[in-house]
Design a protein around this motif. Structure first.
Motif, PDB file in Angstrom:
ATOM      1  N   GLU A  13       0.818  -1.349  -0.027  1.00  0.00           N
ATOM      2  CA  GLU A  13      -0.034   0.148  -0.027  1.00  0.00           C
ATOM      3  C   GLU A  13       0.865   1.201   0.141  1.00  0.00           C
ATOM      4  O   GLU A  13       2.006   1.305   0.416  1.00  0.00           O
ATOM      5  CB  GLU A  13      -1.195  -0.171   1.148  1.00  0.00           C
ATOM      6  N   GLU A  64      -5.035   3.409   0.140  1.00  0.00           N
ATOM      7  CA  GLU A  64      -6.032   2.247  -0.354  1.00  0.00           C
ATOM      8  C   GLU A  64      -6.881   2.287   0.792  1.00  0.00           C
ATOM      9  O   GLU A  64      -8.143   1.378   0.711  1.00  0.00           O
ATOM     10  CB  GLU A  64      -5.171   0.900  -0.312  1.00  0.00           C
ATOM     11  N   SER A 104      -3.269   6.223  -5.061  1.00  0.00           N
ATOM     12  CA  SER A 104      -4.124   5.202  -5.439  1.00  0.00           C
ATOM     13  C   SER A 104      -5.322   5.203  -4.790  1.00  0.00           C
ATOM     14  O   SER A 104      -5.687   6.081  -3.926  1.00  0.00           O
ATOM     15  CB  SER A 104      -3.268   4.000  -4.649  1.00  0.00           C
TER      16      SER A 104
END
Length: 494
Positions: free
Chosen positions: A366, A456, A468
């Motif tokens: 992550e 994330e 992300s």
């Protein structure tokens, strides 16, 4: 492989207890059945004694279990994980004594509920495998727990530093230099110091020193700074003054052979930090800083520069002093590393006093939140013209939490690795206690930033720093929607 007598005794005891329990027999009942004393049977089950052949025959006949089954080292499925743990000797490597746990007590707990405990152990093993937890990582995690349990303050080491200073006429009110410590090592402990040898080996550029015990010689790279040299020499003094023999011979370490080496490395490092940054002087400086009505970063910078140390050594020292001297225990220490141009940052070191505050170094796949001052100071350093370090400070307000932390951070370039940058940070929980201790901590004194842990898992909307999508949250939301739909269907039939 030579099977130890202790292992054989433990396995026999576990098997006997399992068979007795399955037959609903108490120790008293088994004693009546076999004619053997209750205390003797208890010692067998705890792995303290191994019965002689005639006693095993009595147990075999009384319990109606084949003799060969009793003496076999093969365990039933629900006891097999215990056997693996005992045979792997991992209990010898876990520093149970640091946490007040006796090995036999732990075995007894496992034996009393084998199915549940074995399932738990198997789960831990699988988690460790998934996160690539090495033996060294396990040792370091144990050490970190030990530090956190003691608020990272160790009075005996602090006392040892003062005893050393008194014995060798080291003035702790003045800056400690490498020359001061080199003189002690050479004159008192007969050290030889070589600054040429390491430069001949191109594959050892990451190493700062090697100690050769047979020659009592310390090899030092000539690439280190004065502060780094002082810290290394202070650690060598710690090993000698504290009479530590089971030690590491390189810095940074290559591998640990035992937990004792991990612990001794920590003790030597703590001693070095306490010698270079003496407790009494630092406490006085921090009191004066906290008494100020306004915040000026130059004041903190001046305190750091009054010591012959790196920013990391100073921030680490704060984790010793703040909990003990100022009762500021809700704090964390983080070190991030970053390769220029890489998509991710790595959390390479962490310590959490009192609260296990995020982030943690287990988010391998992550992206850490880019709003963290720890990450921003790295980027600021890369983009600025500064040669030594960049610093930053902010109030981090956790998304989905009432917690807010005052976080100080400093970043610089790794002098031993090309295009590698690092930041170190210390965060203190914004509590009423902290606000009473720190006069300059007022509303709007510092930038406040809403932060997540990783992109994330972050629900912050319209975040321009996001790298992300929050797929972990989206996955949870889908599962929750399915769960609610299933409940609605079930309720409609009721």
């Amino acid at each position: 492989m030579i099977i130890e007598d202790e292992y054989i005794r433990l396995i026999f005891g576990l098997k006997l207890k399992q068979i007795r329990t399955e037959k609903n027999l108490s120790l008293f009942g088994l004693a009546k059945l076999t004619g053997l004393s209750k205390s003797y049977l208890n010692e067998i089950e705890k792995g303290k004694k191994y019965p002689k052949t005639d006693k095993i025959a009595i147990l075999s006949d009384s319990l109606e279990v084949p003799y060969d089954h009793l003496v076999s080292l093969k365990l039933d499925k629900n006891l097999a994980p215990i056997g693996e743990i005992l045979q792997s000797k991992i209990l010898k490597e876990i520093p149970l004594d640091l946490f007040g746990i006796q090995e036999n007590n732990l075995i007894d707990i496992v034996a009393n509920a084998p199915a549940k405990v074995n399932a738990f152990i198997s789960t831990i093993i699988k988690i460790s495998q998934n996160y690539n937890l090495t033996r060294e990582s396990f040792f370091l995690a144990s050490l970190r727990s030990y530090q956190e349990a003691h608020n990272n303050y160790f009075e005996d080491i602090e006392d040892s530093v003062e005893k050393f200073a008194k014995s060798y006429h080291i003035d702790l009110t003045k800056e400690i230099t490498s020359a001061d410590l080199e003189e002690v090592l050479k004159e008192e402990f007969n050290y030889k110091i070589d600054t040429e040898e390491l430069s001949k080996h191109k594959n050892l550029t990451d190493l700062r020193n090697i100690y050769i015990p047979k020659k009592n010689t310390l090899l030092l790279t000539n690439e280190i700074s004065e502060a780094q040299r002082t810290f290394i020499l202070a650690k060598e003094i710690a090993y000698n003054f504290l009479k530590i023999e089971d030690r590491l011979y390189t810095f940074p370490w290559i591998k640990f052979e035992s937990f004792d080496q991990v612990l001794n490395n920590f003790i030597a490092s703590y001693f070095a930090g306490a010698l270079i940054i003496p407790k009494k002087k630092l406490i006085q400086q921090l009191k004066e800083l906290f008494d100020k009505e306004d915040w000026n970063p130059l004041r903190l910078h001046k305190i750091i520069k009054s010591y012959n140390c790196s920013d990391e050594t100073f921030y680490q020292r704060l984790t010793n002093i703040l909990p003990k001297a100022f009762n500021i225990k809700n704090l964390f220490f983080l070190r991030f590393t970053y390769k220029k141009g890489a998509p991710k940052y790595r959390l390479s070191k962490e310590l959490h006093i009192t609260q296990q505050q995020s982030p943690h170094a287990n988010r391998n796949q992550e992206h850490y939140c880019r709003r963290w001052v720890s990450l921003k100071t790295i980027q600021n350093f890369i983009t600025s013209d500064q040669q030594k370090s960049a610093s930053g400070i902010q109030i981090s307000s956790y998304q989905n939490s009432n917690n807010e932390y005052l976080v100080l951070s400093s970043a610089n370039k790794d002098p031993f690795k090309k295009d590698i940058y690092r930041s170190i940070s210390i965060g203190m929980l914004l509590s009423p206690h902290l606000k009473r201790k720190v006069n300059f901590l007022k509303e709007d004194t510092f930038e406040k930033q809403l932060v997540g842990v990783t992109c994330e898992s972050c629900a912050v909307k319209d975040c321009t720093d996001r790298v992300s999508e929050p797929w972990i949250l989206e996955k949870r939301a889908r599962y929750k929607e399915i769960e609610n739909s299933v409940k609605d269907i079930i309720n409609s039939y009721n």
